[in-house]
Design an enzyme around this catalytic site. Structure first.
Site, short mmCIF file in Angstrom:
data_model
loop_
_atom_site.label_atom_id
_atom_site.label_comp_id
_atom_site.label_asym_id
_atom_site.label_seq_id
_atom_site.Cartn_x
_atom_site.Cartn_y
_atom_site.Cartn_z
N HIS A 292 46.27 29.62 36.38
CA HIS A 292 46.07 28.74 37.52
C HIS A 292 45.01 29.30 38.47
O HIS A 292 44.99 30.49 38.76
CB HIS A 292 47.39 28.56 38.28
CG HIS A 292 47.25 27.75 39.54
ND1 HIS A 292 46.85 26.43 39.54
CD2 HIS A 292 47.45 28.08 40.85
CE1 HIS A 292 46.81 25.98 40.78
NE2 HIS A 292 47.16 26.95 41.59
N SER A 293 44.13 28.41 38.96
CA SER A 293 43.18 28.75 40.04
C SER A 293 42.36 29.99 39.69
O SER A 293 41.62 30.01 38.72
CB SER A 293 43.95 28.91 41.35
OG SER A 293 43.08 29.00 42.44
N TYR A 294 42.51 31.06 40.49
CA TYR A 294 41.72 32.28 40.25
C TYR A 294 42.11 32.95 38.94
O TYR A 294 41.33 33.72 38.37
CB TYR A 294 41.90 33.26 41.41
CG TYR A 294 40.79 34.28 41.52
CD1 TYR A 294 39.65 34.01 42.27
CD2 TYR A 294 40.86 35.49 40.86
CE1 TYR A 294 38.62 34.93 42.37
CE2 TYR A 294 39.84 36.43 40.94
CZ TYR A 294 38.72 36.14 41.70
OH TYR A 294 37.69 37.05 41.78
N THR A 320 44.66 25.34 35.13
CA THR A 320 45.03 24.35 36.15
C THR A 320 44.22 24.63 37.42
O THR A 320 44.35 25.68 38.02
CB THR A 320 46.54 24.43 36.47
OG1 THR A 320 46.87 25.72 36.95
CG2 THR A 320 47.36 24.13 35.24
#
Length: 451
Positions: A292-294, A320
């Site tokens: 997710h993200s980073y 995501t």
């Protein structure tokens, strides 16, 4: 008579202000600072009582909160959800209270990973000395020995730690919404080994001693003139801040120093370290990532540094709202091509689930997560879950949980997918994640077979 004294007091104040304005530079600085302070802070704020001590309980019971049977955080006595503004007009104190509660929740989630998910805590670095700063990850018992499949979870940046997607959702919604626990339980149920990364645990904080404070200001390699000018600016800034603080009565927080964890000083370093010491040594033929993200950026960096190994071992990657950027990270052409075939990025969008979303980057496909909020794009009902062994039906919770596993044999999807998903949608989705030469059999007993 009252009017006389009022006029006299006003004249006295004018005289004092005039003296300040004509006085020494130090007095002028105080006057300027005070005017600046009054222009930015409501006068009523200056009349409030001193800020309460920044001392908070270190247990959920101390906060008088508990998680109910639905995994929701509720007040132990009233049953009400968490209240951020516990004290009116004391935002800093409320924020510190929220952060203190967040730290307790982090430890609570760690406990759930061990007790409910039966994961074991592994210390990093693997050869850490007794007094060395340490981090850790969580793994299932069979993470390194499972010969078939391994699932690796990487959260985003910020305050979240291993086992969490979003602290905010844990506090305001429930544990299933904000933690990775649903993924872990489902993976174990489907026969996966599991590794949960902890990419934000990069350092420990210890309070600075006076000697360390002095050393940090004297040990710079900058030229003496530049350092002197910098020190002067810092002293002036501190002087102004101290002057403001006299009126606001805030509590001074302790100065700390960050002691970085060897080979795990950043999310990228951490991902590479866990790959080198654990994932690459696992027996699993197929490794799957959910990032997710980073965490997506950390995965791309891992691939850049270990391209051949990743290609050889990783089957598919579900991202995501990943913040990776193949241009800024200088990912080569072969990496971008691999990502197009083996990765998919579910992003915040108002479009229906799995609808293609245009991307400016020449890497993996982007599809809608059917959510407009970044912090819930990993919803367990949205992401695909890697399929079970070929030849068995995949038990799924929603049409979003589609197959994400390339196999030369066949994969069958159970009726809960078929009832909510058209054959065309299924074809588009599977093509998206890299299946080739698909052929559909007839629907038999509510199942679709893909050859």
């Amino acid at each position: 008579m009252h009017l006389y004294f009022s006029i006299l007091n006003l004249l006295t104040a004018w005289v004092m202000m005039a003296q300040l304005q004509q006085g020494v530079p130090d007095e002028k600085e105080k006057t300027t600072a005070l005017k600046d302070l009054l222009s930015r802070i409501d006068l009523d704020e200056l009349m409030k009582k001193d800020e309460p001590p920044l001392e908070f309980p270190d247990t959920l019971e101390g906060f008088e909160y508990t998680f109910n049977e639905k995994g929701q955080l509720r007040h132990a006595k009233t049953g009400e959800p968490f209240v951020f503004n516990y004290r009116e007009d004391l935002h800093r104190w409320n924020q510190k209270r929220y952060e203190a509660l967040g730290e307790i929740i982090t430890k609570h989630v760690y406990g759930l990973l061990e007790k409910e998910c039966h994961l074991k805590k592994i210390t990093l670095p693997v050869d850490a000395a007794e007094n060395e700063p340490k981090s850790f990850i969580f793994m299932s018992e069979d993470a390194l020995t499972n010969p078939d499949k391994l699932l690796v979870l990487i959260h985003g940046n910020g305050v979240v730690r291993a086992g969490q997607w979003a602290r905010r959702l844990i506090i305001n919604e429930d544990l299933d919404s904000g933690t990775q626990i649903p993924y872990i339980k489902k993976a174990i149920e489907e026969g996966y080994g599991v590794i949960v990364l902890n990419p934000n645990e990069n350092y420990i904080e210890v309070e600075k001693t006076k000697a360390q404070v002095q050393l940090s200001s004297d040990s710079s390699d900058e030229p003496a003139e530049k350092r002197e000018r910098k020190d002067k600016i810092q002293k002036e800034t501190k002087k102004r801040r101290d002057f403001y603080e006299k009126y606001r009565n805030p509590q001074k927080e302790k100065e700390t120093i960050q002691m970085y964890i060897r080979d795990n000083g950043s999310p990228e370093e951490h991902a590479i370290y866990v790959w080198d010491h654990f994932i690459s040594q696992s027996a699993a033929e197929n490794v799957f990532f959910v990032a997710h993200s980073y965490g997506g950026l950390a995965f791309v960096e891992l691939m850049i540094q270990r391209e051949a190994e990743v290609k050889n071992k990783v089957t598919a990657v579900a991202l995501t709202d990943s913040v990776h950027n193949v241009w800024h990270q200088e990912a080569g052409k072969t990496i971008r091509e691999w990502m197009r075939e083996n990765c998919c990025n579910w992003v915040s969008s108002s479009e229906p689930l799995d609808t293609s979303v245009e991307s400016m980057l020449p890497d993996c496909p982007r599809v809608s997560a059917d959510e407009m909020h970044h912090h819930i794009t990993w919803d367990f009902k949205v992401l695909p879950f890697p399929a079970a062994d070929a030849g068995t039906a995949v038990s799924t919770a929603s049409p979003g949980l589609l197959v994400f596993w390339e196999h030369q044999s066949w994969i069958s999807l159970c009726s809960c997918c078929w009832n909510s998903c058209s054959l065309g949608d299924l074809h588009n989705f599977i093509c998206l994640v890299g299946f080739k030469n698909l052929r559909y059999s007839s629907v038999k007993e509510n199942e679709i077979s893909i050859f």
